[in-house]
Enzyme design. Structure first.
Site, PDB file in Angstrom:
ATOM      1  N   GLY A  77       0.817  -1.213   0.000  1.00  4.72           N
ATOM      2  CA  GLY A  77       0.000   0.000   0.000  1.00  4.72           C
ATOM      3  C   GLY A  77       0.846   1.255   0.000  1.00  4.72           C
ATOM      4  O   GLY A  77       0.377   2.342  -0.359  1.00  4.72           O
ATOM      5  N   THR A  78       2.106   1.112   0.398  1.00  6.65           N
ATOM      6  CA  THR A  78       3.028   2.246   0.429  1.00  6.65           C
ATOM      7  C   THR A  78       3.163   2.825  -0.978  1.00  6.65           C
ATOM      8  O   THR A  78       3.109   2.092  -1.963  1.00  6.65           O
ATOM      9  CB  THR A  78       4.417   1.771   0.936  1.00  6.65           C
ATOM     10  OG1 THR A  78       4.213   1.073   2.161  1.00  6.65           O
ATOM     11  CG2 THR A  78       5.367   2.932   1.163  1.00  6.65           C
ATOM     12  N   THR A  79       3.351   4.139  -1.064  1.00  5.19           N
ATOM     13  CA  THR A  79       3.498   4.780  -2.380  1.00  5.19           C
ATOM     14  C   THR A  79       4.907   5.372  -2.521  1.00  5.19           C
ATOM     15  O   THR A  79       5.630   5.499  -1.530  1.00  5.19           O
ATOM     16  CB  THR A  79       2.454   5.904  -2.545  1.00  5.19           C
ATOM     17  OG1 THR A  79       2.574   6.807  -1.444  1.00  5.19           O
ATOM     18  CG2 THR A  79       1.052   5.348  -2.589  1.00  5.19           C
ATOM     19  N   SER A 102      -0.978  -1.321  -4.993  1.00  4.55           N
ATOM     20  CA  SER A 102      -1.879  -0.257  -5.457  1.00  4.55           C
ATOM     21  C   SER A 102      -1.612   1.015  -4.670  1.00  4.55           C
ATOM     22  O   SER A 102      -1.439   0.976  -3.453  1.00  4.55           O
ATOM     23  CB  SER A 102      -3.340  -0.671  -5.285  1.00  4.55           C
ATOM     24  OG  SER A 102      -4.174   0.415  -5.653  1.00  4.55           O
ATOM     25  N   ALA A 103      -1.588   2.128  -5.385  1.00  3.16           N
ATOM     26  CA  ALA A 103      -1.390   3.420  -4.720  1.00  3.16           C
ATOM     27  C   ALA A 103      -2.663   3.872  -4.032  1.00  3.16           C
ATOM     28  O   ALA A 103      -2.646   4.853  -3.273  1.00  3.16           O
ATOM     29  CB  ALA A 103      -0.970   4.466  -5.753  1.00  3.16           C
ATOM     30  N   HIS A 137      -3.019  16.418   0.115  1.00  5.09           N
ATOM     31  CA  HIS A 137      -2.860  15.453   1.209  1.00  5.09           C
ATOM     32  C   HIS A 137      -2.341  16.160   2.453  1.00  5.09           C
ATOM     33  O   HIS A 137      -1.854  17.285   2.378  1.00  5.09           O
ATOM     34  CB  HIS A 137      -1.875  14.342   0.816  1.00  5.09           C
ATOM     35  CG  HIS A 137      -2.464  13.290  -0.087  1.00  5.09           C
ATOM     36  ND1 HIS A 137      -2.487  13.424  -1.457  1.00  5.09           N
ATOM     37  CD2 HIS A 137      -3.068  12.104   0.191  1.00  5.09           C
ATOM     38  CE1 HIS A 137      -3.068  12.351  -1.995  1.00  5.09           C
ATOM     39  NE2 HIS A 137      -3.426  11.537  -1.019  1.00  5.09           N
ATOM     40  N   LYS A 141       2.656  13.714   4.459  1.00  8.13           N
ATOM     41  CA  LYS A 141       2.844  12.756   3.353  1.00  8.13           C
ATOM     42  C   LYS A 141       4.198  12.979   2.695  1.00  8.13           C
ATOM     43  O   LYS A 141       4.556  14.107   2.356  1.00  8.13           O
ATOM     44  CB  LYS A 141       1.718  12.888   2.320  1.00  8.13           C
ATOM     45  CG  LYS A 141       1.828  11.867   1.186  1.00  8.13           C
ATOM     46  CD  LYS A 141       0.598  11.849   0.311  1.00  8.13           C
ATOM     47  CE  LYS A 141       0.759  10.968  -0.907  1.00  8.13           C
ATOM     48  NZ  LYS A 141       1.020   9.561  -0.597  1.00  8.13           N
ATOM     49  N   THR A 148      -1.358   8.042  -6.532  1.00  8.00           N
ATOM     50  CA  THR A 148      -2.660   8.017  -7.210  1.00  8.00           C
ATOM     51  C   THR A 148      -2.692   9.014  -8.371  1.00  8.00           C
ATOM     52  O   THR A 148      -3.216   8.715  -9.444  1.00  8.00           O
ATOM     53  CB  THR A 148      -3.781   8.344  -6.201  1.00  8.00           C
ATOM     54  OG1 THR A 148      -3.684   7.414  -5.122  1.00  8.00           O
ATOM     55  CG2 THR A 148      -5.150   8.254  -6.838  1.00  8.00           C
TER      56      THR A 148
HETATM   57  P1  NAD Z   1       2.963   6.789   8.772  1.00  7.56           P
HETATM   58  O1  NAD Z   1       4.113   7.727   8.673  1.00  7.56           O
HETATM   59  O2  NAD Z   1       1.857   7.092   9.729  1.00  7.56           O
HETATM   60  O3  NAD Z   1       3.526   5.315   9.152  1.00  7.56           O
HETATM   61  C1  NAD Z   1       4.668   4.756   8.547  1.00  7.56           C
HETATM   62  C2  NAD Z   1       5.080   3.526   9.337  1.00  7.56           C
HETATM   63  O4  NAD Z   1       6.114   2.870   8.626  1.00  7.56           O
HETATM   64  C3  NAD Z   1       5.618   3.780  10.757  1.00  7.56           C
HETATM   65  O5  NAD Z   1       5.018   2.860  11.668  1.00  7.56           O
HETATM   66  C4  NAD Z   1       7.111   3.433  10.637  1.00  7.56           C
HETATM   67  O6  NAD Z   1       7.672   2.864  11.819  1.00  7.56           O
HETATM   68  C5  NAD Z   1       7.040   2.364   9.573  1.00  7.56           C
HETATM   69  N1  NAD Z   1       8.331   2.108   8.934  1.00  7.56           N
HETATM   70  C6  NAD Z   1       9.272   2.978   8.515  1.00  7.56           C
HETATM   71  N2  NAD Z   1      10.332   2.321   8.006  1.00  7.56           N
HETATM   72  C7  NAD Z   1      10.031   0.995   8.108  1.00  7.56           C
HETATM   73  C8  NAD Z   1      10.726  -0.189   7.766  1.00  7.56           C
HETATM   74  N3  NAD Z   1      11.957  -0.149   7.226  1.00  7.56           N
HETATM   75  N4  NAD Z   1      10.122  -1.377   8.003  1.00  7.56           N
HETATM   76  C9  NAD Z   1       8.895  -1.427   8.551  1.00  7.56           C
HETATM   77  N5  NAD Z   1       8.196  -0.343   8.911  1.00  7.56           N
HETATM   78  C10 NAD Z   1       8.766   0.860   8.697  1.00  7.56           C
HETATM   79  O7  NAD Z   1       2.400   6.630   7.295  1.00  7.56           O
HETATM   80  P2  NAD Z   1       0.929   6.181   6.822  1.00  7.56           P
HETATM   81  O8  NAD Z   1       0.027   7.355   6.774  1.00  7.56           O
HETATM   82  O9  NAD Z   1       0.527   4.974   7.591  1.00  7.56           O
HETATM   83  O10 NAD Z   1       1.209   5.814   5.288  1.00  7.56           O
HETATM   84  C11 NAD Z   1       2.133   4.799   4.950  1.00  7.56           C
HETATM   85  C12 NAD Z   1       2.264   4.697   3.429  1.00  7.56           C
HETATM   86  O11 NAD Z   1       1.013   4.310   2.867  1.00  7.56           O
HETATM   87  C13 NAD Z   1       2.632   6.005   2.710  1.00  7.56           C
HETATM   88  O12 NAD Z   1       3.497   5.713   1.643  1.00  7.56           O
HETATM   89  C14 NAD Z   1       1.291   6.518   2.166  1.00  7.56           C
HETATM   90  O13 NAD Z   1       1.448   7.337   1.027  1.00  7.56           O
HETATM   91  C15 NAD Z   1       0.637   5.202   1.823  1.00  7.56           C
HETATM   92  N6  NAD Z   1      -0.824   5.209   1.735  1.00  7.56           N
HETATM   93  C16 NAD Z   1      -1.367   4.415   0.772  1.00  7.56           C
HETATM   94  C17 NAD Z   1      -2.729   4.267   0.659  1.00  7.56           C
HETATM   95  C18 NAD Z   1      -3.308   3.311  -0.359  1.00  7.56           C
HETATM   96  O14 NAD Z   1      -4.549   3.215  -0.491  1.00  7.56           O
HETATM   97  N7  NAD Z   1      -2.474   2.569  -1.087  1.00  7.56           N
HETATM   98  C19 NAD Z   1      -3.563   4.962   1.543  1.00  7.56           C
HETATM   99  C20 NAD Z   1      -2.994   5.778   2.522  1.00  7.56           C
HETATM  100  C21 NAD Z   1      -1.607   5.865   2.611  1.00  7.56           C
END
Ligand code: NAD
Length: 233
Positions: A77-79, A102-103, A137, A141, A148
């Protein structure tokens, strides 16, 4: 019961954890940055069906490498990690794991993308119609433009829209995610907007993807999953 490994435990990871039982999922373990750089490879989580990665753009490649070594399927889910995509696709194919990336896991966004693509297809042959994407956003972010927005741009280009598409980003406050796509002609403008009100929509989508990905092998998108579910019903 689908046993999931949560990779990342920030906003999204915590939501996925909270909503997991509603999708018949059980959390086998949680990995964060503080767990260490080989936490996935060396961790004892018992049996894991699928990992769900909501971490940071720079962490994804190393996470998927470790998961691939463990032969664990993963929903990404990470982007913002797309520069590593070719290498990760090779790795996943070599190790025979399933990956669904998926983004944007919102079902509404899947419909929005189709509407944007169709609109772009209709405007493409009309000279002088310009297009833009504007995404907003929350201030924390990391990547810009959003994954997306980039996905929407590709969808428009695939529909035959070959003029420039101006892409702009805003980062402020707590906005969970808004995408606006506009088309502008000499005397009229058309805008399409998708607005997330609650981040839980992403968590539900990611959990649905994890359930679907259990036991599958290959590289998949949300569209693949939706199409496949349609043909199964
Ligand atoms: P956040 O900053 O709240 O959380 C990030 C987490 O990642 C933290 O718990 C951190 O400890 C962890 N992390 C960092 N490095 C790591 C590693 N090497 N191994 C494991 N964990 C690690 O961020 P968030 O709001 O939860 O968003 C996370 C990602 O998801 C972003 O890239 C965001 O753009 C994306 N996102 C995607 C969707 C989707 O629908 N695909 C929706 C929302 C957010």
């Amino acid at each position: 019961m689908v046993r999931i490994l949560l990779v990342g435990h920030g906003r999204m990871g915590q939501l996925v954890e909270r909503l997991a039982p509603a999708h018949g999922c059980e959390v086998a373990g949680v990995v964060t940055r503080r767990s260490g750089s080989d936490a996935i490879a060396s961790g004892d989580f018992g049996h894991v069906d699928v990992a769900i990665d909501f971490s940071l753009p720079d962490a994804v490649a190393a996470n998927v490498r470790q998961l691939s070594r463990r032969k664990t399927n993963v929903v990404i889910g990470t982007t913002g990690w797309q520069r590593d995509e070719a290498a990760l696709r090779d790795l996943a194919a070599r190790d025979g794991i399933g990956v669904l990336a998926s983004a944007n896991f919102s079902i509404g966004m899947a419909v929005f993308r189709a509407a944007v693509q169709e609109t772009a297809r209709r405007f493409a042959p009309i000279a002088g119609v310009g297009a833009w994407i504007h995404e907003s956003h929350h201030a924390t972010k990391k990547d810009a433009p959003s994954g997306t927005a980039l996905m929407l741009k590709v969808a428009m280009e695939q529909a035959g829209y070959s003029r420039e598409i101006n892409v702009a980003s805003t980062r402020a406050g707590s906005i969970p995610g808004t995408h606006e796509v506009g088309f502008d002609a000499a005397a009229e403008t058309m805008t399409l907007v998708h607005e997330v009100r609650d981040r839980s929509v992403f968590a539900h989508g990611a959990l649905q993807a994890a359930v679907w990905l259990k036991g599958r092998c290959g590289w998949f998108s949300m569209e693949n999953m939706v199409e496949n579910l349609k043909s199964e019903n």
